[in-house]
Design an enzyme around this catalytic site. Sequence first.
Site, short mmCIF file in Angstrom:
data_model
loop_
_atom_site.label_atom_id
_atom_site.label_comp_id
_atom_site.label_asym_id
_atom_site.label_seq_id
_atom_site.Cartn_x
_atom_site.Cartn_y
_atom_site.Cartn_z
N GLN A 154 37.63 40.11 52.66
CA GLN A 154 36.21 40.11 51.22
C GLN A 154 36.02 38.07 51.14
O GLN A 154 34.82 38.07 51.52
CB GLN A 154 36.33 40.98 50.26
CG GLN A 154 36.60 42.51 50.11
CD GLN A 154 35.19 42.70 51.32
OE1 GLN A 154 33.73 42.05 50.52
NE2 GLN A 154 35.39 43.42 52.09
N ARG B 188 57.99 44.92 42.18
CA ARG B 188 58.34 43.01 42.16
C ARG B 188 58.38 42.77 43.64
O ARG B 188 58.03 41.76 44.94
CB ARG B 188 58.44 41.62 41.78
CG ARG B 188 57.23 40.78 41.22
CD ARG B 188 57.77 40.06 39.65
NE ARG B 188 58.81 39.84 39.49
CZ ARG B 188 59.94 39.34 38.95
NH1 ARG B 188 59.57 37.77 38.91
NH2 ARG B 188 61.12 38.79 39.57
N ASP C 269 40.83 29.97 38.60
CA ASP C 269 40.74 29.63 37.19
C ASP C 269 40.38 28.94 36.46
O ASP C 269 39.67 28.37 35.03
CB ASP C 269 42.60 30.13 36.44
CG ASP C 269 43.55 30.49 37.58
OD1 ASP C 269 42.55 32.19 37.44
OD2 ASP C 269 43.71 30.74 38.42
N HIS D 146 49.66 31.06 39.21
CA HIS D 146 48.67 31.45 38.98
C HIS D 146 48.57 33.35 39.20
O HIS D 146 48.59 33.95 40.19
CB HIS D 146 47.63 31.60 40.20
CG HIS D 146 46.45 32.40 40.57
ND1 HIS D 146 45.19 32.46 40.81
CD2 HIS D 146 46.22 33.56 41.57
CE1 HIS D 146 44.03 32.85 40.43
NE2 HIS D 146 44.36 33.83 41.29
P1 NDP Z 1 40.85 39.59 49.58
O1 NDP Z 1 40.41 38.60 50.92
O2 NDP Z 1 39.71 40.31 48.75
O3 NDP Z 1 41.94 39.10 48.88
C1 NDP Z 1 42.99 37.68 49.88
C2 NDP Z 1 44.05 37.16 49.40
O4 NDP Z 1 43.59 36.33 47.82
C3 NDP Z 1 44.53 39.07 48.23
O5 NDP Z 1 45.99 38.32 48.28
C4 NDP Z 1 43.97 38.09 46.92
O6 NDP Z 1 44.96 39.10 45.82
C5 NDP Z 1 43.68 36.77 47.16
N1 NDP Z 1 43.19 36.38 45.76
C6 NDP Z 1 42.85 35.31 45.05
N2 NDP Z 1 42.50 35.10 44.81
C7 NDP Z 1 42.07 36.15 43.97
C8 NDP Z 1 40.24 36.61 43.50
N3 NDP Z 1 39.71 35.81 42.08
N4 NDP Z 1 39.43 37.89 43.97
C9 NDP Z 1 39.81 38.75 44.48
N5 NDP Z 1 41.27 37.51 45.51
C10 NDP Z 1 42.04 37.69 45.10
O7 NDP Z 1 41.48 40.74 50.63
P2 NDP Z 1 41.19 41.70 51.77
O8 NDP Z 1 42.18 43.01 51.42
O9 NDP Z 1 39.70 41.90 51.67
O10 NDP Z 1 41.33 40.84 52.94
C11 NDP Z 1 42.47 40.67 53.19
C12 NDP Z 1 42.71 40.29 54.54
O11 NDP Z 1 43.88 39.66 55.12
C13 NDP Z 1 42.64 41.15 55.70
O12 NDP Z 1 41.54 41.59 56.72
C14 NDP Z 1 43.84 42.09 56.36
O13 NDP Z 1 44.10 42.15 57.16
C15 NDP Z 1 44.21 40.25 56.03
N6 NDP Z 1 45.75 39.96 56.56
C16 NDP Z 1 45.65 39.29 57.22
C17 NDP Z 1 47.65 38.57 57.78
C18 NDP Z 1 47.49 37.23 58.54
O14 NDP Z 1 46.25 36.46 59.13
N7 NDP Z 1 48.45 37.40 59.05
C19 NDP Z 1 48.47 39.16 57.28
C20 NDP Z 1 47.77 40.14 55.70
C21 NDP Z 1 46.40 40.97 55.38
P3 NDP Z 1 45.62 39.95 45.21
O15 NDP Z 1 46.24 41.23 45.83
O16 NDP Z 1 45.88 39.45 44.33
O17 NDP Z 1 44.17 40.57 44.28
#
Ligand code: NDP
Length: 324
Positions: free
Chosen positions: A15, A97, A158, A186
């Site tokens: 997202q 955690r 933040d 954070h």
């Molecule tokens: P998002 O794009 O919504 O979020 C990604 C990360 O940003 C999460 O860790 C999230 O934390 C963090 N984050 C920081 N600030 C915010 C905020 N204000 N609001 C929301 N999130 C925040 O997650 P999606 O699940 O949509 O997408 C993650 C993507 O990452 C997926 O497509 C997955 O496949 C990919 N991915 C890629 C990797 C790689 O490139 N090697 C490894 C792992 C995943 P929180 O979880 O605390 O909301």
Amino acid sequence: MTAATTVTVTGAAGQIGYALLFRIASGAMLGDRPVRLRLLEIPQAVGAAEGTAMELADAAFPLLESVDVFDDPSAAFDGTEFALLVGARPRTAGMERGDLLAANAGIFGPQGRAINDRASDAVRVLVVGNPANTNALIAAAHAPDVPAERFTAMTRLDHNRALAQLGAKLGVGVGRLSRMTVWGNHSSTQVPDPAHVLLDGEPVGFDPAWVAGEFAPTVATRGAAIIDARGASSAASAASAAIDHLHDWVLGTRDGDWVSVALPSRGEYDVPEGLVSSFPATSAGGEWRVVDGLELSPAVRTALDASVAELAAERDAVRALGLL
Ligand code: NDP
């Protein structure tokens, strides 16, 4: 014509990635210079990232020179000057955690190593994926040839949320406010501190009871409030904050202002050296500099100590797992 700058975004199909990539390609992050985008995803999300790449092409951004999609960190970080580490392992129900830290160490350790081995000597890294501060610490620890201060984590959302609350309270646009500070991790222990905020360059002063009872909890729980309201997380504002962070890092902070950035501590404000903690900082010539000499109220000092204790506990947990 200026040479193109290479920017790598991980979690590109997520997202935040969806909101972020179009703004990078438009020039909002680095100004008027051509950009080569390299998108990293896990193999099962590469198809979705290809779809985003198609949309980026269809937007016909004049500054966007190329978009490539990878599932291999070494290839994705090859020659990169800016790495935005967005993809992370989210906490799932029942997850301890330690499991979350271990899963993310398994992502950010190899990415740090790939940045070390393949990125440009000038690489600058912003970690957005949570737990962002400790993920930045892990990535930096795996990149011994890259100066630690090039690894930063995002507390700008933040910071921006705090400015929005202060602007609403005062009935003014946020552009008239400066010198907001968010200290610490954070996480829910973050310390939004408006004590030094200026309105049109003049001190404001906020009622400590309002700051402790209303302002700080509103800022710290804003993410949950947005999920409640829109049924999805705050992706666009997170992406916008990432743009602000890198924009200011590269192009400099406003004269007389500072912003909040999570940086490896050099012992400033008694934060133990090495922990990646949020500080007030200015940027000039592509380098962050922590604002020194600010007086912390006893309440802020106590809250910062608690947030730093949480950061130290996260670091110790990762160390105990042998991942640092
Ligand atoms: P998002 O794009 O919504 O979020 C990604 C990360 O940003 C999460 O860790 C999230 O934390 C963090 N984050 C920081 N600030 C915010 C905020 N204000 N609001 C929301 N999130 C925040 O997650 P999606 O699940 O949509 O997408 C993650 C993507 O990452 C997926 O497509 C997955 O496949 C990919 N991915 C890629 C990797 C790689 O490139 N090697 C490894 C792992 C995943 P929180 O979880 O605390 O909301």
